[in-house]
Each structure stands twice: as structure tokens, then as C-alpha cells.
Design a protein around this motif. Structure first.
Motif, PDB file in Angstrom:
ATOM      1  N   PRO A 180       4.761   4.986   3.203  1.00 47.32           N
ATOM      2  CA  PRO A 180       4.091   6.250   3.575  1.00 47.32           C
ATOM      3  C   PRO A 180       4.525   7.430   2.722  1.00 47.32           C
ATOM      4  N   ASN A 181       5.773   7.405   2.231  1.00 51.37           N
ATOM      5  CA  ASN A 181       6.285   8.436   1.329  1.00 51.37           C
ATOM      6  C   ASN A 181       6.187   9.856   1.888  1.00 51.37           C
ATOM      7  N   GLY A 182       6.291   9.977   3.215  1.00 50.78           N
ATOM      8  CA  GLY A 182       6.318  11.301   3.844  1.00 50.78           C
ATOM      9  C   GLY A 182       4.979  11.984   3.978  1.00 50.78           C
ATOM     10  N   ALA A 183       3.892  11.273   3.679  1.00 51.71           N
ATOM     11  CA  ALA A 183       2.573  11.915   3.688  1.00 51.71           C
ATOM     12  C   ALA A 183       2.023  12.108   5.096  1.00 51.71           C
ATOM     13  N   ARG A 226      -4.345   8.230  -2.676  1.00 52.46           N
ATOM     14  CA  ARG A 226      -3.881   9.552  -3.100  1.00 52.46           C
ATOM     15  C   ARG A 226      -3.751  10.508  -1.921  1.00 52.46           C
ATOM     16  N   CYS A 227      -2.666  11.276  -1.927  1.00 52.67           N
ATOM     17  CA  CYS A 227      -2.419  12.258  -0.866  1.00 52.67           C
ATOM     18  C   CYS A 227      -2.006  13.593  -1.473  1.00 52.67           C
ATOM     19  N   ASP A 228      -2.631  13.953  -2.604  1.00 53.38           N
ATOM     20  CA  ASP A 228      -2.318  15.233  -3.236  1.00 53.38           C
ATOM     21  C   ASP A 228      -2.564  16.392  -2.280  1.00 53.38           C
ATOM     22  N   GLU A 229      -3.587  16.248  -1.455  1.00 56.27           N
ATOM     23  CA  GLU A 229      -3.852  17.186  -0.368  1.00 56.27           C
ATOM     24  C   GLU A 229      -3.628  16.465   0.949  1.00 56.27           C
ATOM     25  N   ALA A 230      -3.702  17.203   2.047  1.00 56.89           N
ATOM     26  CA  ALA A 230      -3.478  16.594   3.359  1.00 56.89           C
ATOM     27  C   ALA A 230      -4.420  15.407   3.554  1.00 56.89           C
ATOM     28  N   LEU A 279       0.852  -1.186   0.000  1.00 62.34           N
ATOM     29  CA  LEU A 279       0.000   0.000   0.000  1.00 62.34           C
ATOM     30  C   LEU A 279       0.889   1.239   0.000  1.00 62.34           C
ATOM     31  N   ALA A 280       0.611   2.193  -0.886  1.00 64.31           N
ATOM     32  CA  ALA A 280       1.460   3.376  -1.009  1.00 64.31           C
ATOM     33  C   ALA A 280       0.630   4.652  -0.978  1.00 64.31           C
ATOM     34  N   LEU A 281       1.128   5.664  -0.272  1.00 61.95           N
ATOM     35  CA  LEU A 281       0.537   6.996  -0.281  1.00 61.95           C
ATOM     36  C   LEU A 281       1.251   7.807  -1.363  1.00 61.95           C
ATOM     37  N   VAL A 282       0.485   8.266  -2.346  1.00 58.24           N
ATOM     38  CA  VAL A 282       1.079   8.830  -3.551  1.00 58.24           C
ATOM     39  C   VAL A 282       0.342  10.092  -3.957  1.00 58.24           C
ATOM     40  N   ALA A 283       1.103  11.093  -4.449  1.00 59.67           N
ATOM     41  CA  ALA A 283       0.529  12.333  -4.979  1.00 59.67           C
ATOM     42  C   ALA A 283       0.853  12.427  -6.464  1.00 59.67           C
ATOM     43  N   GLY A 284      -0.121  12.812  -7.271  1.00 59.86           N
ATOM     44  CA  GLY A 284       0.099  13.000  -8.702  1.00 59.86           C
ATOM     45  C   GLY A 284      -0.381  11.826  -9.530  1.00 59.86           C
ATOM     46  N   ASP A 285      -1.012  12.142 -10.691  1.00 64.94           N
ATOM     47  CA  ASP A 285      -1.560  11.097 -11.559  1.00 64.94           C
ATOM     48  C   ASP A 285      -0.474  10.183 -12.103  1.00 64.94           C
ATOM     49  N   GLY A 286       0.611  10.787 -12.591  1.00 64.02           N
ATOM     50  CA  GLY A 286       1.686   9.987 -13.181  1.00 64.02           C
ATOM     51  C   GLY A 286       2.342   9.085 -12.155  1.00 64.02           C
ATOM     52  N   ALA A 287       2.599   9.620 -10.960  1.00 61.47           N
ATOM     53  CA  ALA A 287       3.213   8.816  -9.907  1.00 61.47           C
ATOM     54  C   ALA A 287       2.282   7.672  -9.498  1.00 61.47           C
ATOM     55  N   ALA A 288       0.988   7.967  -9.416  1.00 56.79           N
ATOM     56  CA  ALA A 288       0.035   6.921  -9.050  1.00 56.79           C
ATOM     57  C   ALA A 288       0.051   5.800 -10.081  1.00 56.79           C
ATOM     58  N   ASP A 289       0.128   6.144 -11.379  1.00 56.91           N
ATOM     59  CA  ASP A 289       0.183   5.124 -12.420  1.00 56.91           C
ATOM     60  C   ASP A 289       1.421   4.251 -12.274  1.00 56.91           C
TER      61      ASP A 289
END
Length: 558
Positions: A393-396, A367-371, A346-356
Motif C-alpha cells: 500500500p505504501n501509505g496511500a 498510480r496514487c500521485d493524487e488521492a 500489486l503496489a500503490l506508487v506515486a511518480g514516473d520514476g518510482a513506477a518504473d
């Protein structure tokens, strides 16, 4: 023949504490079975037993020769530090009142009267919103009975009358609270308090008052279509619908001790926790340590409020349970199917490209584009297909939030590991070495090692004037960060990016990953790749359109 006491000295206080533990242990199952308010989690007897055990351990550490003042003080400190649940925190204030009353020596009639008055004040200050039909009602009945006696009455007569008034108050709780009346039970915490008072009677007169045993009536079978009652809030008894709807966790009990706050800071913490949940109790031991208790759907936020107030220790987070939900119902979650046999990533990710990118590698993405609220992460973990869940967690979220979510998820039966990834480029490096055939602990170690071996940096645009380690930056300046530290300030993004790459590659590296953000120009990634090829021959570079907000670019160096 046991002598009837006319005062309670250090030895008698010790006997009372031991007797409390024995009596609560003997009736623990009975008290647990009666627990329906504020949450029917069947743990009130257990909580009281463990709280008194903590008090006794503190008392034993004070030594066998300690006087009444020292014994009382040790009981209070131990109870506050080891308080379990709402009931345990409330009892800790009774013991604090005992400590204050014993400060001048053995307890007599006047001391017991003063002790109960003080306990009632301490508990009223500690509990956010009092409710009739609970421990507070029984404590008030004990105080009224004590105050009705002349100061010259014998100690034995006083404690016996207090115990009788307490027992009557326990019986009355059934009709004072809707939850209790519907279940046909007395309040569990109130019964526990009565057991503690009866233990004092035994110490003073040498025998325990005869008491009835309570049992919970068999619940009637629900007819089809009957609504299940929503749990109620102890802060006023209103339905606690927020965070308890079907398809969501039922919430958490968060308890910890915070050292350092004064009375004003403790009051602020009490208000802050009340904003996050209910059943809030913040109670002190009189020397700067405070036990905090709250029922909330945001355990990480509750811990953060404590950290803001002082030095937090002994965090305990318990989940009340969950209701099953479909993974598709979780906002922001995208699944890559069954990512492995017996294990989910499981990954916390921001951005469409990164999510893909993450989904293509077999991860489930939140998605964690916002808080993002920590409760969202918990819901997704609980809803994952497999028991084993490795989280990137990727710093989210903060470390405190991750610890809280991990504890709650494990309480829900998930074997969850939070991997030390503080940036999405580190998460990608970890994901690249994932192997479902390995044992979970070995897989987590290998992925953590890959993340830790990835130096990372980011490029951002300053929004305000600020002093950094490398000088002043103005709004609009480009700032380069190595990890979390600002190491570059430049007027142009490309200059800042090239200088940051030089620093990240100064100690070597074989490959650079460039994750380009949504605010970067279309050719920015290509310009950076061209610079790496020319300035650092032999270093491979790969560029992805991440689309993340905030960072113009993230760099990962392996």
C-alpha cells in the motif's frame, strides 16, 4: 390445552424470541429466494435469522430470572449489536420499541398499541428514505390495525387481528414496487416481519395462524439483445447507476455498530452515509449504541464516517459481486506481465520514476500521485490474473480503508494480503526479497519483515506555520520526518536532509536508498549521496529519480 394470555410477561417474551428464531430458520430459504429489492442478493431471511439469534443470545446472558424490562432491554441491545442487513437493522428497532413498552412491566393491549406506534416512529427516523412495498409498509399496517382497536379489547383478539393485517399487507407489496411486480414476488423483508408477528400470536393464543408459502416464479429467458435491468436504490427507488456500471464492482453492504453518538450525531452519520450510497439505516438501541447500514461502492469511506462519529465495532462488509473487466480498463494501472506463477504483486506508487522501478521488479502498479479511492484498489485486485495477491500500500490509504478493501476482495474470492509498507522505500525493500517459489504466507512474512526492517524518513517543504515536536516551522522551511514524526526543521533542504540522514543512521545501517522527488533540484540526490559517503563511511547509497509529488526525497535505511 394452552392458556390464552392476557399479558406478555418475561417468560412469554423469552418464548416469543425463541419462536421467532425457529420460525425464521424454518422459512429462511423461502424468504431468501424472494429477495429482489433493493439488491437481489438472496440474504434477507438469513439476515433476519442471525439478527434474532443475536437478540436471543443477549437475552440469555441476562439470566433466567430477568424481569420483562430486563428481557426486553437485552433483546434490543442484542439486535442492534448483531443486526444483519437492512432488514435486521429495521427489526432491531421493533425490538427497541418492545423494550421501551416493557419498561413498566408485562405487555398488555395498551402496551402493544404503544409499542407499534413507537416502532413506526423509530424506523421512520432510522431509514434515510422510506419506500412503499417494504417492511415499512407492513409495519404501518400493523400500527393502523392496532390503533383501530379499543384499549379494552382482549390481547388475544388484538394480536390475531394485527397478524391478519400484516399478512394482507405482505400480499399487497407485489403491486407497490416495480421490482417486486416484475419478479412476481412479495417483499422478502415484509414476509419476515409477518413471520415475527405470527410468532407472537402463537405465544399468546397457543397456535400459529395458517399461512400460504411463497415461491418465486421461474424467470423468463431473456431474448438476445435484451438489456439487463439496473439495480434500484431503496432511497426512493430510482435507478442506482453510480458504481453499478458494467466492468465495475456492484458495490458493498457495510454494517457496523458505533458507540457514543447522541441523536444529533447519529443523524449526521445518516446524512454522511447517504452521500456515499443508498439503503441507509442508522438505528439506536436507546443507550448510545447505533447500528449503521449502507449499500455503497466506497466501503472504506463508510467505515471512516462511523469512526468520525464514535467508537466503531463489529464491521461487516459484503460484496454484491463483480462484473469482469479488462485490466487495461482500470485507470492508472500498469502491468508488468505475469509477475509470478500463481501470485501477483500489486503496489500503490506515486511518480514516473518510482513506477518504473516497481514495474521492472515485476509488480503491477496503481498510480496514487493524487488521492486514490479505495474502490479503485478493489477493482484492480479483483481483476488480477491470479488468486493470490500481495499488496504494497505504501501509505496511500488508511488502515481502515485497507481493511475494508481486503475484506471485500476476499469476499470476491481473492486471497489478498495487505503488507505493512507505509512508504515506497519500504515497498522496494519488500519487493527485493519476494520469491514466488515460496508459499504465499511465507512470502508475505519475508516481505513484511524486510519492510519492517527498513527505517524510513522523508523531506518536505512546509506550506504553513505550524508547531512541531522540535519547534515552530514557518512556510518555506524544510522539515524532516522519521516515519510520521517531524524531527528536523531547517531553513535549507540540504541541511535538513543531512541532519535527517544522521538521525536515521544513528542506530546503524548498511545501505541507504534515496528516492528523489519531482520538486527537488537536479543535483539534490547526488549531494545527499556525497554526504553519506563522507559522514558515514562503509554505508552504501543508491539514488533513484522517483518523481513523486509532495516529498522532496524519501530515505530508506537497511
Amino acid at each position: 390445552m394452552v392458556d390464552v394470555l392476557d399479558s406478555i410477561d418475561a417468560a412469554a417474551l423469552r418464548r416469543w424470541a425463541y419462536r421467532c428464531v425457529d420460525a425464521l430458520t424454518a422459512r429462511c430459504d423461502e424468504i431468501d429466494a424472494l429477495n429482489v429489492f433493493p439488491i437481489p442478493d438472496s440474504d434477507t431471511g438469513t439476515n433476519l435469522m442471525f439478527t434474532l439469534r443475536a437478540a436471543v443470545e443477549s437475552m440469555r446472558a441476562a439470566g433466567p430470572d430477568a424481569d420483562a424490562r430486563t428481557v426486553g432491554r437485552a433483546l434490543a441491545v442484542g439486535a442492534v449489536a448483531g443486526a444483519r442487513g437492512n432488514s435486521g437493522v429495521i427489526v432491531s428497532q421493533l425490538l427497541r420499541a418492545v423494550a421501551e413498552a416493557a419498561a413498566d412491566g408485562p405487555l398488555d393491549t395498551v402496551s402493544i398499541q404503544a409499542m407499534l406506534r413507537r416502532a413506526r416512529v423509530l424506523v421512520a427516523d432510522a431509514v434515510s428514505v422510506p419506500v412503499e412495498g417494504t417492511m415499512l409498509t407492513v409495519l404501518a399496517a400493523a400500527d393502523r390495525e392496532a390503533s383501530a382497536h379499543d384499549a379494552n379489547v382482549a390481547l388475544s383478539a388484538l394480536v390475531v387481528d394485527i397478524a391478519e393485517a400484516t399478512a394482507r399487507a405482505v400480499d399487497s407489496t407485489t403491486d407497490q414496487l416495480v421490482d417486486l411486480r416484475e419478479a412476481g414476488v412479495v417483499d422478502a423483508g415484509a414476509l419476515g416481519l409477518s413471520v415475527i408477528v405470527d410468532a407472537l400470536v402463537e405465544v399468546v393464543i397457543g397456535r400459529t395462524p395458517p399461512r400460504r408459502r411463497y415461491r418465486r416464479p421461474r424467470e423468463p429467458e431473456r431474448q438476445a439483445g435484451t438489456d439487463v435491468s439496473t439495480p434500484t436504490s431503496e432511497c426512493g427507488g430510482a435507478p442506482a447507476t453510480s458504481g453499478y456500471a458494467a466492468g465495475r464492482p456492484l458495490g458493498y453492504e457495510v454494517v457496523y455498530v458505533v458507540h457514543g453518538p447522541n441523536d444529533a450525531t447519529a443523524a449526521e452519520l445518516r446524512r454522511a452515509l447517504a452521500d456515499l450510497g443508498d439503503s441507509v439505516v442508522v438505528a439506536g438501541d436507546g443507550s448510545g449504541a447505533w447500528s449503521a447500514h449502507v449499500h455503497t461502492t466506497d466501503p472504506g469511506g463508510a467505515v471512516d464516517r462511523g469512526i468520525a462519529a464514535g467508537d466503531v465495532r463489529g464491521v461487516r462488509i459484503s460484496c454484491f459481486g463483480t462484473v469482469e473487466f479488462a485490466e487495461s480498463s482500470v485507470p492508472g494501472a500498469r502491468g508488468g506481465g505475469a509477475v509470478s506463477v500463481g501470485r501477483d504483486i500489486l503496489a500503490l506508487v506515486a511518480g514516473d520514476g518510482a513506477a518504473d522501478l516497481y514495474v521492472q521488479e515485476g509488480a503491477t502498479v496503481v498510480r496514487c500521485d493524487e488521492a486514490i479511492d479505495s474502490s479503485v484498489l478493489h477493482r484492480v485486485i479483483v481483476g488480477m490474473k491470479h488468486r493470490e495477491v500481495l499488496v504494497l500500500p505504501n501509505g496511500a490509504l488508511s488502515a481502515q480503508e485497507l481493511v475494508a478493501v481486503g475484506a471485500a476482495a476476499r469476499a470476491d474470492g481473492k486471497d489478498v494480503v495487505m503488507l505493512p509498507c507505509t512508504a515506497m522505500v519500504q515497498g522496494l525493500a519488500a519487493l527485493a526479497v519476494h520469491d514466488a517459489a515460496r508459499a504465499a504466507v511465507d512470502d508475505a512474512f519475508t516481505m513484511s519483515e524486510a519492510a519492517a526492517g527498513t527505517r524510513w524518513g522523508s523531506l518536505r517543504i512546509a506550506h504553513e506555520r505550524s508547531l512541531t515536536w522540535v519547534g515552530m516551522c514557518e512556510p518555506g522551511d524544510s522539515i524532516g520526518l522519521a516515519g510520521q514524526e517531524v524531527v528536523i526543521v531547517a531553513a535549507r533542504p540540504l541541511d535538513a536532509g543531512c541532519r535527517l540522514l544522521d538521525q536515521l543512521l544513528a542506530t546503524g545501517g548498511e545501505m541507504v536508498t534515496v528516492l528523489v522527488g519531482a520538486q527537488a533540484s537536479q543535483d539534490f540526490g547526488a549531494q545527499l549521496a556525497e554526504y553519506v559517503t563522507g559522514a558515514h563511511p562503509g554505508v552504501d547509497v543508491v539514488v533513484y529519480a522517483g518523481g513523486q509529488p509532495g516529498d522532496l526525497v524519501q530515505f530508506g535505511v537497511e
